[in-house]
Design a protein around this motif. Structure first.
Motif, short mmCIF file in Angstrom:
data_model
loop_
_atom_site.label_atom_id
_atom_site.label_comp_id
_atom_site.label_asym_id
_atom_site.label_seq_id
_atom_site.Cartn_x
_atom_site.Cartn_y
_atom_site.Cartn_z
N UNK A 191 0.84 -1.21 0.00
CA UNK A 191 0.00 0.00 0.00
C UNK A 191 0.87 1.26 0.00
N UNK A 192 1.98 1.20 0.74
CA UNK A 192 2.89 2.36 0.78
C UNK A 192 3.50 2.64 -0.58
N UNK A 193 3.63 1.60 -1.41
CA UNK A 193 4.25 1.74 -2.73
C UNK A 193 3.22 1.90 -3.84
N UNK A 194 1.93 1.89 -3.50
CA UNK A 194 0.88 1.88 -4.52
C UNK A 194 -0.04 3.08 -4.33
N UNK A 195 0.10 4.12 -5.14
CA UNK A 195 -0.74 5.30 -4.98
C UNK A 195 -2.23 5.02 -5.08
N UNK A 196 -2.62 3.97 -5.81
CA UNK A 196 -4.05 3.67 -5.96
C UNK A 196 -4.66 3.05 -4.71
N UNK A 197 -3.82 2.63 -3.77
CA UNK A 197 -4.34 2.05 -2.53
C UNK A 197 -5.06 3.14 -1.73
N UNK A 198 -6.26 2.82 -1.25
CA UNK A 198 -7.07 3.81 -0.53
C UNK A 198 -6.42 4.28 0.76
N UNK A 199 -5.44 3.51 1.27
CA UNK A 199 -4.76 3.87 2.52
C UNK A 199 -3.33 4.32 2.25
N UNK A 200 -3.02 4.68 1.02
CA UNK A 200 -1.68 5.11 0.65
C UNK A 200 -1.28 6.35 1.47
N UNK A 201 -0.04 6.34 1.92
CA UNK A 201 0.44 7.46 2.72
C UNK A 201 0.20 7.28 4.21
N UNK A 202 -0.42 6.19 4.59
CA UNK A 202 -0.68 5.87 5.99
C UNK A 202 -0.04 4.52 6.32
N UNK A 203 0.01 4.19 7.59
CA UNK A 203 0.44 2.86 8.00
C UNK A 203 -0.78 1.95 7.84
N UNK A 204 -0.90 1.35 6.65
CA UNK A 204 -2.11 0.62 6.30
C UNK A 204 -2.37 -0.55 7.24
N UNK A 205 -1.31 -1.26 7.63
CA UNK A 205 -1.50 -2.39 8.54
C UNK A 205 -2.03 -1.92 9.89
#
Length: 480
Positions: A255-269
């Protein structure tokens, strides 16, 4: 440390001398084979059926018919024998597996009849009465001894209603020892002295039962993503828990490497962990089209919500991240169908009857509490009681196939395959029981490689089953 090899033939080592250069003649089958009816079938597929006792302790009693299918050997003059598929589920249809995998098993078919069957649990799934398909409750984690007792009593009522309505007699005889006896009845019908076996997923449980009952009837055994029930389900689930925790870490990195992830830029886990902790305190109300109104508790999300396989081009993780993002804002619709569906399915007496006879349930509240403590240590992001074991609480029949050590003396070395990101530890713990065995890792996501058309694992399986050769320990197939 696992070392990647360059191809399926690299590092192959002989594990058993081939006795005799002249292949055996085709076995004298007692089965009346006929061309299969239907469209879109693999070319040359033949069908038949045998009858076996519903209760093997009463061989002259009621019978159940099992459908068979085979793809006859491509080179009859070089025929080795039959390979029997052992499907997972439980409740999966081995004939459907063979239809699906036929095109990828053409090399194996050159030397073998490929044989499949519909197990008794698949027959049960189609014939069980309506009461067996009604959830006894919507599964929740008991927090104390009183709640555990209430769960057990409610499930017991559901099991009783299912058993009372059952007209097949199968309810109490779906354990894997019964399935293994059916497998040997197939062997006898085929006229084979020994079988080569291909087991996948839950098929590892009847495979172990077959080892227990008929070790002398095994020529070779290929194990693809199988569980090792002989250690007990709490251990089996704890082994899987570490993989889930690792998968969540991978999801966070992705997610940290994927801008399309809705949680990008956050600690998704960590967002996921916070969501489940908040849902433990205040469940999220949702509505399922099939199961109606319910709520997403933290335990239900941890049990059913996370998706360890990213899917094609990360499609599953994209959907998961979007669902997490909505759920933390109070909209749990992205999880409603799957989570509530599983919380109901795993409380359906008919579905549970296919596993409870293999001692899948907890022995009591004390075991559940200790398991939950161990789970917190191994996989804190998914801590809680195991849903499959909870469902078997209140099982009214004596466990026919309890977990216990397996005597593997005299068995041929076996080949396992498992995904390094998932079921490899399960499979390796099975193969490690048999001296000289090897488990090949697959360096990618997925489950059951020969049903996924993965060429490298299939090539190793073909070499092993045909020539009784194993790859070198530490062999890894690259992702395809």
């Amino acid at each position: 440390m696992l070392g990647k090899l360059t191809g399926p033939a690299a590092g192959l080592t002989m594990v058993a001398a081939l006795t005799g250069l002249t292949p055996p003649a085709a076995a004298q089958s007692g089965v009346a084979w006929r061309p299969c009816a239907g469209e879109g079938l693999p070319e040359g597929m033949e069908c038949a059926a045998i009858k076996v006792p519903v209760d093997w302790a009463r061989p002259r009693g009621r019978k159940v018919e099992l459908e068979l299918a085979r793809l006859p050997v491509g080179e009859p003059g070089r025929r080795i024998g039959s390979v029997l598929g052992v499907p997972g589920g439980p409740g999966a249809d081995g004939i459907e597996d063979l239809k699906h995998a036929a095109g990828d098993l053409t090399e194996l078919r050159r030397r073998f009849d490929l044989v499949a069957y519909k197990p008794r649990n698949a027959v049960w799934r189609e014939r069980m009465p309506a009461s067996c398909g009604r959830p006894a409750l919507t599964l929740s984690e008991p927090r104390d001894r009183r709640q555990y007792a209430a769960l057990s009593a409610t499930m017991a009522k559901g099991f009783k209603a299912c058993r009372d309505d059952d007209r097949t007699g199968l309810f109490a005889h779906l354990d894997s020892l019964s399935v293994a006896r059916d497998m040997d009845a197939v062997r006898q019908a085929l006229g084979e002295k020994r079988l080569s076996l291909m087991a996948n997923s839950y098929g590892g449980v009847p495979a172990a039962a077959y080892i227990r009952l008929f070790p002398q009837r095994i020529r070779a055994m290929y194990l693809d993503g199988v569980v090792n029930q002989t250690e007990g389900w709490p251990t089996t689930n704890l082994v899987a828990a570490g993989g889930m925790e690792a998968a969540l870490t991978r999801f966070g990195r992705w997610c940290a490497e994927t801008p399309a992830c809705a949680l990008h830029g956050q600690d998704a886990a960590e967002v996921w962990r916070e969501l489940t902790r908040d849902a433990d305190r205040e469940p999220i109300p949702v509505t399922s089209e099939q199961f109606g109104e319910g709520e997403l508790t933290g335990w239900r999300l941890r049990s059913f919500g996370f998706v360890p396989d990213p899917g094609q081009d990360g499609s599953r993780w994209l959907a998961f991240a979007a669902s997490v993002d909505k759920a933390r804002r109070g909209d749990g619709s992205g999880f409603a169908e799957f989570v509530l569906g599983n919380a109901n399915v795993w409380a359906m007496p008919g579905a549970l009857a296919m596993t409870c006879g293999d001692e899948r349930g907890y022995t009591g509240w004390d075991q559940l509490r200790e398991y939950r403590r161990q789970f917190r240590e191994v996989a804190p992001s998914f801590a809680g009681a195991s849903f499959d074991a909870l469902g078997c609480t209140g099982w009214p029949v004596e466990v026919a196939n309890p977990a216990r050590p397996l005597d593997t003396r005299g068995l041929p070395p076996m080949l396992g395959v498992g995904t390094l990101e998932g079921d490899f530890p399960w499979t390796e713990r099975f193969t490690q029981m048999v001296p000289g065995s090897v488990t090949v890792g697959y360096d990618g996501p997925g489950h059951v490689m020969y049903l996924s058309g993965k060429k490298c694992p299939i090539a190793y399986a073909t070499a092993y089953l045909t020539e009784l050769r194993l790859p070198a320990p530490g062999t890894v197939c690259p992702a395809e």
